[in-house]
Scaffold this active site. Structure first.
Site, PDB file in Angstrom:
ATOM      1  N   ARG A  25      44.913  10.066  62.863  1.00 57.81           N
ATOM      2  CA  ARG A  25      44.115   9.494  63.772  1.00 57.81           C
ATOM      3  C   ARG A  25      43.652   7.990  62.780  1.00 57.81           C
ATOM      4  O   ARG A  25      43.452   7.249  63.113  1.00 57.81           O
ATOM      5  CB  ARG A  25      42.943   9.385  63.914  1.00 57.81           C
ATOM      6  N   LYS A  32      46.326   9.298  54.379  1.00 52.98           N
ATOM      7  CA  LYS A  32      44.649   8.968  54.619  1.00 52.98           C
ATOM      8  C   LYS A  32      43.538   8.527  52.544  1.00 52.98           C
ATOM      9  O   LYS A  32      43.357   7.971  53.252  1.00 52.98           O
ATOM     10  CB  LYS A  32      44.338  10.291  55.119  1.00 52.98           C
ATOM     11  N   THR A  96      42.150  25.855  55.513  1.00 48.15           N
ATOM     12  CA  THR A  96      40.938  25.357  54.587  1.00 48.15           C
ATOM     13  C   THR A  96      41.701  26.126  53.114  1.00 48.15           C
ATOM     14  O   THR A  96      41.935  25.968  51.889  1.00 48.15           O
ATOM     15  CB  THR A  96      39.648  24.337  55.062  1.00 48.15           C
ATOM     16  N   GLY A 118      39.650  14.884  49.502  1.00 52.10           N
ATOM     17  CA  GLY A 118      39.777  13.311  49.227  1.00 52.10           C
ATOM     18  C   GLY A 118      39.479  12.613  50.457  1.00 52.10           C
ATOM     19  O   GLY A 118      39.515  11.191  50.049  1.00 52.10           O
ATOM     20  N   ARG A 355      42.501 -19.702  37.668  1.00 54.22           N
ATOM     21  CA  ARG A 355      43.703 -18.513  37.805  1.00 54.22           C
ATOM     22  C   ARG A 355      43.702 -17.445  36.386  1.00 54.22           C
ATOM     23  O   ARG A 355      42.705 -18.513  35.604  1.00 54.22           O
ATOM     24  CB  ARG A 355      45.166 -18.640  38.146  1.00 54.22           C
ATOM     25  N   ASN A 399      38.283 -36.111  29.241  1.00 55.11           N
ATOM     26  CA  ASN A 399      37.997 -36.233  31.556  1.00 55.11           C
ATOM     27  C   ASN A 399      39.604 -36.416  31.842  1.00 55.11           C
ATOM     28  O   ASN A 399      39.876 -36.821  31.539  1.00 55.11           O
ATOM     29  CB  ASN A 399      37.781 -37.835  31.695  1.00 55.11           C
ATOM     30  N   TYR A 409      56.472 -25.882  32.731  1.00 54.12           N
ATOM     31  CA  TYR A 409      57.654 -25.184  32.608  1.00 54.12           C
ATOM     32  C   TYR A 409      58.810 -25.820  33.285  1.00 54.12           C
ATOM     33  O   TYR A 409      58.759 -26.825  34.314  1.00 54.12           O
ATOM     34  CB  TYR A 409      56.850 -24.711  33.869  1.00 54.12           C
ATOM     35  N   GLY A 445      46.446 -44.530  34.135  1.00 55.38           N
ATOM     36  CA  GLY A 445      46.908 -43.737  34.724  1.00 55.38           C
ATOM     37  C   GLY A 445      47.953 -43.439  35.529  1.00 55.38           C
ATOM     38  O   GLY A 445      49.228 -44.999  35.905  1.00 55.38           O
TER      39      GLY A 445
HETATM   40  C1  UD1 Z   1      36.209  21.836  57.994  1.00 56.30           C
HETATM   41  C2  UD1 Z   1      34.966  23.522  58.072  1.00 56.30           C
HETATM   42  C3  UD1 Z   1      33.745  22.884  58.364  1.00 56.30           C
HETATM   43  C4  UD1 Z   1      33.636  22.250  58.019  1.00 56.30           C
HETATM   44  C5  UD1 Z   1      34.125  20.566  58.028  1.00 56.30           C
HETATM   45  C6  UD1 Z   1      33.463  19.772  57.588  1.00 56.30           C
HETATM   46  C7  UD1 Z   1      36.640  25.490  57.040  1.00 56.30           C
HETATM   47  C8  UD1 Z   1      37.540  25.981  57.573  1.00 56.30           C
HETATM   48  N1  UD1 Z   1      36.142  24.531  57.895  1.00 56.30           N
HETATM   49  O1  UD1 Z   1      36.651  21.820  59.449  1.00 56.30           O
HETATM   50  O2  UD1 Z   1      33.205  23.875  58.203  1.00 56.30           O
HETATM   51  O3  UD1 Z   1      32.067  21.984  59.093  1.00 56.30           O
HETATM   52  O4  UD1 Z   1      35.602  20.825  56.924  1.00 56.30           O
HETATM   53  O5  UD1 Z   1      34.511  18.084  58.069  1.00 56.30           O
HETATM   54  O6  UD1 Z   1      37.182  24.674  56.181  1.00 56.30           O
HETATM   55  N2  UD1 Z   1      43.007  20.578  54.507  1.00 56.30           N
HETATM   56  C9  UD1 Z   1      43.488  20.550  53.604  1.00 56.30           C
HETATM   57  N3  UD1 Z   1      44.618  21.733  53.711  1.00 56.30           N
HETATM   58  C10 UD1 Z   1      44.761  22.800  55.004  1.00 56.30           C
HETATM   59  C11 UD1 Z   1      43.611  21.960  56.337  1.00 56.30           C
HETATM   60  C12 UD1 Z   1      42.433  20.941  55.287  1.00 56.30           C
HETATM   61  O7  UD1 Z   1      43.934  20.570  52.385  1.00 56.30           O
HETATM   62  O8  UD1 Z   1      45.430  22.923  55.314  1.00 56.30           O
HETATM   63  C13 UD1 Z   1      41.932  19.621  53.655  1.00 56.30           C
HETATM   64  C14 UD1 Z   1      41.822  18.544  54.890  1.00 56.30           C
HETATM   65  O9  UD1 Z   1      43.022  16.897  54.355  1.00 56.30           O
HETATM   66  C15 UD1 Z   1      40.303  17.508  54.565  1.00 56.30           C
HETATM   67  C16 UD1 Z   1      39.479  18.792  54.234  1.00 56.30           C
HETATM   68  O10 UD1 Z   1      40.615  20.050  53.902  1.00 56.30           O
HETATM   69  O11 UD1 Z   1      40.565  16.561  53.746  1.00 56.30           O
HETATM   70  C17 UD1 Z   1      39.025  19.459  55.533  1.00 56.30           C
HETATM   71  O12 UD1 Z   1      39.732  19.655  56.478  1.00 56.30           O
HETATM   72  P1  UD1 Z   1      40.007  19.539  58.441  1.00 56.30           P
HETATM   73  O13 UD1 Z   1      40.795  19.863  58.525  1.00 56.30           O
HETATM   74  O14 UD1 Z   1      38.800  17.763  58.097  1.00 56.30           O
HETATM   75  O15 UD1 Z   1      38.435  20.768  57.922  1.00 56.30           O
HETATM   76  P2  UD1 Z   1      38.065  21.370  60.100  1.00 56.30           P
HETATM   77  O16 UD1 Z   1      38.616  21.661  60.061  1.00 56.30           O
HETATM   78  O17 UD1 Z   1      37.709  20.076  60.413  1.00 56.30           O
END
Ligand code: UD1
Ligand code: CA
Length: 478
Positions: A25, A32, A96, A118, A355, A399, A409, A445
């Site tokens: 997005r 991102k 996650t 992150g 600068r 002045n 240069y 001048g």
């Molecule tokens: C997750 C939580 C949800 C919580 C929400 C808060 C899980 C399953 N759910 O939701 O309970 O309310 O965060 O924002 O954990 N990422 C990876 N690898 C992956 C998937 C995600 O590195 O395979 C990273 C994403 O880049 C992001 C973070 O993990 O930084 C969270 O991922 P996102 O997809 O936003 O989590 P949600 O599933 O929305």
């Protein structure tokens, strides 16, 4: 560190940062977590928070744009030396839980692990310290928050007061969807437990993903207490998914900085029109007009006034100096010879440009459309209009006339111009470096000066003026 943490002081903190997601997005070529908030990448904010917590180890999980993300952090010296920095790759991204599974080989067993994202840049260290304290080295501690509209978040399912599970939006029953307490995405958990639970994850859910949040069920099954530490500050758990959210968090951050400054006594014409992209230290009675941007490390001494629409980077501005509107001060690396110094009581601008390497003494005046680069101006020196000083050493009370420039240069090398104390340089002079203008001398001048001039002399180097009497202008031939 707060006192509450001291009891676990023997338990090292290891931070895991999830940063493998795509960030579709954002609609950007840039990964991102490398988008900037207040002059630092989102991920850098999170890493800096880990540093503020004195983490032993920081492990960043990368995937989309991994090479770029890893390079950006590794090249950032701030991330070096403070802790052991690791990268693990997650390819493909299966959720996650799968993300955190990738860290198991590098995670040590004696630590407490804090899981961060992150793309959630503004979590405060003291909030995380409270979360770590809640985990107490043995429990699973979840950072939670109440949202009037919890859509999309994992819900905190309780029986009585006890947390039993986190249920993701897509897996939740209609009744569970009415729960307003949600999981922020941030937890603290003993490493040994985390490793055991990660090994038990499966992807039998509505999204066919490995959910990190499923470890709550395992904790409950194993009789490990799960504690929810609730925050009421949505900014601290807010993630960035779109340019709109990025801009919202930028404002939230700037508002926080503006309020801190005002609490120290700084007068801001409008706290909504200030941008600090680095650190800004202010003495007593500093005032800052609207639309100023401060970058890198900027110090403003007592009574300094900054006019509207100034951009100031890596500069130290001494007491009583006035920076008039639309001035651009662009110092080089803090602490280097390229950082900028403005002396006490100096007047700069409007429309001035300082600068890298501009070092201005007390009561120096730099007026409109004057550019100063790698030059030292001693006390009371003035260049009030339309001028250029590059690679120059300018004595006290000099002045420097309108339209004059140092020709520093030669097309290959830069050379120095020395203008000794009490010199007057007329308007529209060209000073061809290397060159010394002797103390107390005057340059007429319009002169082009290519040789050193003696002290106290008037030096003029331009064609002598002649007049031809009764001059008849040519007329059109027939
Ligand atoms: C997750 C939580 C949800 C919580 C929400 C808060 C899980 C399953 N759910 O939701 O309970 O309310 O965060 O924002 O954990 N990422 C990876 N690898 C992956 C998937 C995600 O590195 O395979 C990273 C994403 O880049 C992001 C973070 O993990 O930084 C969270 O991922 P996102 O997809 O936003 O989590 P949600 O599933 O929305
Ligand atoms: Ca999310």
């Amino acid at each position: 560190m707060t006192g509450t943490l001291d009891i676990f002081a023997d338990m090292p903190l290891d931070v895991v940062i999830m940063a493998a997601g795509k960030g579709t997005r954002m609609k950007s070529k840039l990964p991102k977590v490398l988008h900037q908030l207040a002059g630092r990448a989102l991920l850098q904010h999170v890493v800096d928070t880990a540093a503020a917590l004195s983490a032993r180890q920081v492990t960043v999980i990368t995937g989309h744009g991994a090479t770029e993300v890893e390079a950006s952090l590794a090249s950032n010296t701030r991330a070096r030396g403070q802790f052991d920095l690791n990268f693990v790759r997650q390819e493909p991204q299966l959720g996650t839980g799968h993300a955190v599974q990738q860290t198991v080989p590098v995670l040590r067993d004696d630590g407490v692990v804090v899981v961060l994202s992150g793309d959630v840049p503004l979590t405060q260290p003291d909030t995380l310290q409270q979360l770590i304290a809640a985990s107490a080295g043995t429990k699973l501690a979840l950072l939670t928050i109440d949202f009037a509209d919890p859509t999309g978040y994992g819900r905190i399912v309780r029986e009585g007061d006890t947390v039993k599970a986190i249920v993701e939006q897509k897996d939740a029953t209609p009744e569970q969807r009415r729960i307003t307490e949600v999981y922020s995405g941030i937890m603290a958990v003993p490493a040994v437990r985390l490793k055991q639970w990660l090994a038990r994850l499966d992807n039998k859910n509505a999204q066919a993903e490995y959910y990190l949040t499923d470890i709550v069920k395992f904790a409950v099954a194993d009789g490990v207490p799960v504690v929810a530490h609730k925050t009421s500050d949505a900014v601290q758990v807010a993630g960035v998914n779109s340019p709109v959210q990025l801009a919202e968090l930028e404002r939230a951050y700037q508002k926080r900085i503006a309020h801190q400054l005002m609490e120290q006594g700084v007068r801001l014409a409008d706290p909504a029109r200030l941008d600090v992209r680095g650190s800004l230290q202010c003495g007593q009675d500093v005032s800052i007009d609207v639309n100023c941007v401060f970058e890198g490390q900027v110090t403003l001494g007592e009574d300094v006034k900054v006019g509207a629409n100034c951009v100031i980077r890596n500069a130290s501005i001494a007491a009583g100096a006035v920076i008039h509107p639309f001035t651009h001060i662009e110092g080089g690396a803090p602490g280097s010879k390229d950082a900028i110094e403005v002396g006490a009581g100096a007047l700069i601008g409007p429309f001035a440009r300082l600068r890298p390497g501009a070092k201005l003494g007390a009561e120096v005046h730099i007026g409109n459309f004057v550019e100063v680069k790698n030059s030292t101006l001693a006390k009371g020196a003035k260049a009030n209009h339309l001028a250029y000083l590059g690679d120059a050493t300018v004595g006290e009370r000099v002045n420097y006339g309108a339209g004059s420039i140092t020709a520093n240069y030669d097309g290959a090398n830069k050379h120095r111009t020395v203008i000794e104390a009490d010199v007057h340089i007329g308007s529209n002079c060209v000073l061809i470096a290397p060159l010394t203008i002797g103390a107390g001398g005057t340059v007429g001048g319009g002169s082009t000066i290519a040789k050193d001039t003696p002290p106290l002399a008037l030096t003029v180097a331009r064609a002598r003026q002649t007049s031809i009497p009764n001059w008849k202008r040519p007329s059109k031939q027939k």
